[in-house]
Design an enzyme around this catalytic site. Structure first.
Site, PDB file in Angstrom:
ATOM      1  N   SER A  14       0.853  -1.184   0.000  1.00 21.93           N
ATOM      2  CA  SER A  14       0.000   0.000   0.000  1.00 21.93           C
ATOM      3  C   SER A  14       0.891   1.236   0.000  1.00 21.93           C
ATOM      4  O   SER A  14       2.120   1.128   0.060  1.00 21.93           O
ATOM      5  CB  SER A  14      -0.908   0.004   1.219  1.00 21.93           C
ATOM      6  OG  SER A  14      -0.116   0.229   2.370  1.00 21.93           O
ATOM      7  N   LYS A  15       0.225   2.389  -0.048  1.00 20.68           N
ATOM      8  CA  LYS A  15       0.975   3.643  -0.174  1.00 20.68           C
ATOM      9  C   LYS A  15       2.022   3.820   0.918  1.00 20.68           C
ATOM     10  O   LYS A  15       3.047   4.458   0.688  1.00 20.68           O
ATOM     11  CB  LYS A  15       0.004   4.824  -0.149  1.00 20.68           C
ATOM     12  CG  LYS A  15      -0.744   4.938  -1.467  1.00 20.68           C
ATOM     13  CD  LYS A  15      -1.205   6.345  -1.735  1.00 20.68           C
ATOM     14  CE  LYS A  15      -1.904   6.410  -3.078  1.00 20.68           C
ATOM     15  NZ  LYS A  15      -3.304   6.747  -3.001  1.00 20.68           N
ATOM     16  N   ARG A  16       1.741   3.238   2.093  1.00 24.64           N
ATOM     17  CA  ARG A  16       2.729   3.464   3.150  1.00 24.64           C
ATOM     18  C   ARG A  16       4.057   2.747   2.873  1.00 24.64           C
ATOM     19  O   ARG A  16       5.056   3.011   3.518  1.00 24.64           O
ATOM     20  CB  ARG A  16       2.158   3.110   4.525  1.00 24.64           C
ATOM     21  CG  ARG A  16       1.968   1.682   4.752  1.00 24.64           C
ATOM     22  CD  ARG A  16       1.088   1.369   5.931  1.00 24.64           C
ATOM     23  NE  ARG A  16       0.610   0.026   5.768  1.00 24.64           N
ATOM     24  CZ  ARG A  16       1.335  -1.053   6.037  1.00 24.64           C
ATOM     25  NH1 ARG A  16       2.542  -0.942   6.533  1.00 24.64           N
ATOM     26  NH2 ARG A  16       0.846  -2.253   5.822  1.00 24.64           N
TER      27      ARG A  16
END
Ligand code: GLU
Length: 465
Positions: free
Chosen positions: A241-243
């Site tokens: 994910s974006k993290r």
């Protein structure tokens, strides 16, 4: 084998790595069997769907080299078609009108939960034979009359056989009160209409598949072959994910990766062919059906991607890399030189991406007074003697009528030998003067590519440091 596949993105964001991998698998599978690969934009969620994301997804597909057949299909333009299919199900008795409000359905779900059962709609309108009254049609939904016993079996290309108990499945809504189809209804109608033979997608959709199978069965339509590929994980083994950093294809384009390297890398996240790792697009098309789609998830490894990218860069001509590097040079605010291809030849070994290649060129493209010296390197080489060597070299080089590599080489080594010096006394200061650092490519090559004026200006600046 006849193969028709599709990629069906929802335009609620840029194309992300997981979506790209789904597209790649469908594309490779189709191109291998010389079938048809369609694009379907699943834009029924009008609140979250945006044209700019559709444009961006198509641009990323183009950049990756994934071409599609015919024009993309937009679900938002096909509501009439979906409703024709809903009507068919109503006529055949496979669907029924339901007037229960969302609050009533929520209550049924709670009651089931309280009894320790799977929360679901209780079938209250199943046998009521409701019909929408002409004056007030939009209050009702249409539900599938789903089988309440038995099992629904998914024979998955990747996961093998997956069995779902029908008692766990709902009489799902097919048409909302506003006349819009539900997600699963639209997908099934499109996959039937578009003649899909294979549906390869992320396994986050696996819970939708038994519901879709029930709709196919109710419509008396043949099932496509399904293949659910595991999610891509981050290096910490959680869903990517974006993290975890950049997850959009466009980010990798901006980072200066080659599209064929990203396709190669993403393919390896879920597909394998022995221990082979480097594949051109043509090789992937050729080998795709001979490899294996893996049922266990793989973790994204940026270092491996960088390595593969460098490997792919090696197979490109210097001219190609030069053309591809131009936007990155411009991004750095640097001028695009006339001898860019020669600079690429000199520096390509040192740069795993196009962006790195542009950055590695910076010292060649700035003016003598803008060259950044690494302070430690300068301190190490700066002395009255080194200034003197550079001054002597400067006069020798200024006499040269031809500033080519071999004349420079002769002149440089001639000076070292004639003065009883060792190369390591002269080379490092000369390198700092030219590059600003203690490492870099061959000095004479650098000088010949910088040209006489720029070389002499750098030697002057060094002496003034
Ligand atoms: N639109 C769905 C998504 O973006 C894909 C649906 C499908 O492949 O069936 O996840």
């Amino acid at each position: 084998m006849k193969v028709i596949t599709r990629f069906a993105p929802s335009p609620t964001g840029h194309l992300h790595l997981g979506g790209a991998r789904t597209a790649i698998f469908n594309w490779l599978f189709t191109r291998h069997y010389q079938g048809k690969f369609y694009l379907r934009i699943e834009d029924t969620d009008t609140l979250r769907s945006r044209q700019e994301y559709t444009d961006s997804i198509l641009a990323s597909m183009n950049w990756l080299g994934l071409d599609w057949d015919d024009e993309p299909v937009y679900q938002s333009q096909r509501f009439d078609l979906y409703n024709q299919y809903v009507d068919r199900l109503l006529e055949s008795g496979h669907a029924y009108w339901c007037s229960c409000s969302p609050e009533e359905v929520e209550k049924m779900r709670e009651e089931a939960r309280a009894k320790g059962e799977k929360p679901k709609y209780n079938g209250c309108c199943r046998e009521r034979g409701l019909r929408p009254s002409p004056g007030n049609p939009e209050k009702m939904v249409v539900r599938l009359r789903a089988p309440q016993t038995g099992v629904t079996v998914l024979n998955d290309m990747v996961k093998g056989e997956v069995v779902f108990n029908n008692s766990e499945l709902d009489d799902m809504v097919l048409r909302r009160p506003d006349g819009a189809p539900t997600y699963n209804m639209a997908v099934v109608v499109d996959d039937i209409e578009m003649g899909m033979t294979h549906v390869i997608r992320g396994d986050d959709h696996v819970s939708n598949t038994p519901k879709q199978i029930l709709i196919y069965q109710a419509l008396g339509a043949d099932l496509p072959v399904f293949g659910h590929v595991p999610m891509i994980l981050g290096p910490d083994k959680q869903k990517l994910s974006k993290r975890h950093g950049a997850t959009a294809v466009i980010d990798y384009e901006k980072e200066g990766l080659l599209p064929e390297a990203l396709v190669n890398y993403l393919t390896l996240l879920g597909w394998s062919h022995g221990n082979d790792e480097f594949f051109t697009l043509e090789q992937l098309v050729k080998e795709f059906a001979n490899g294996k789609l893996n049922p266990s998830p793989s973790a994204f490894d940026p270092e491996k991607l960088a390595w593969l990218n460098h490997e792919h860069m090696k197979t490109r001509t210097a001219q190609d890399l030069a053309d591809l590097t131009v936007p990155f040079i411009k991004d750095l605010g640097l001028p695009v030189p006339g001898n860019l291809t020669a600079l690429v030849e000199m520096l390509r070994e040192r740069a795993p991406t196009l962006k790195d290649l542009a950055a590695a060129m910076t010292f060649m493209l700035v003016n003598a007074d803008e060259l950044e010296y690494d302070p430690k390197a300068l301190e190490k080489v700066l002395s009255p003697e080194s200034r003197q060597y550079i001054s002597a070299l400067q006069s020798r080089f200024s006499e040269l009528s031809s500033f080519d590599e071999s004349s420079l080489h002769e002149e440089l080594h001639g000076y070292v030998e004639a003065n009883g010096l060792k190369f390591k006394q002269v080379g490092p200061p000369l390198r700092v003067a030219l590059v600003g650092a203690l490492t870099g490519p061959d000095l004479c090559r650098i000088m010949s590519l910088l040209g006489k004026e720029q070389t002499l200006a750098r030697l002057t600046r060094f002496q003034q440091s």
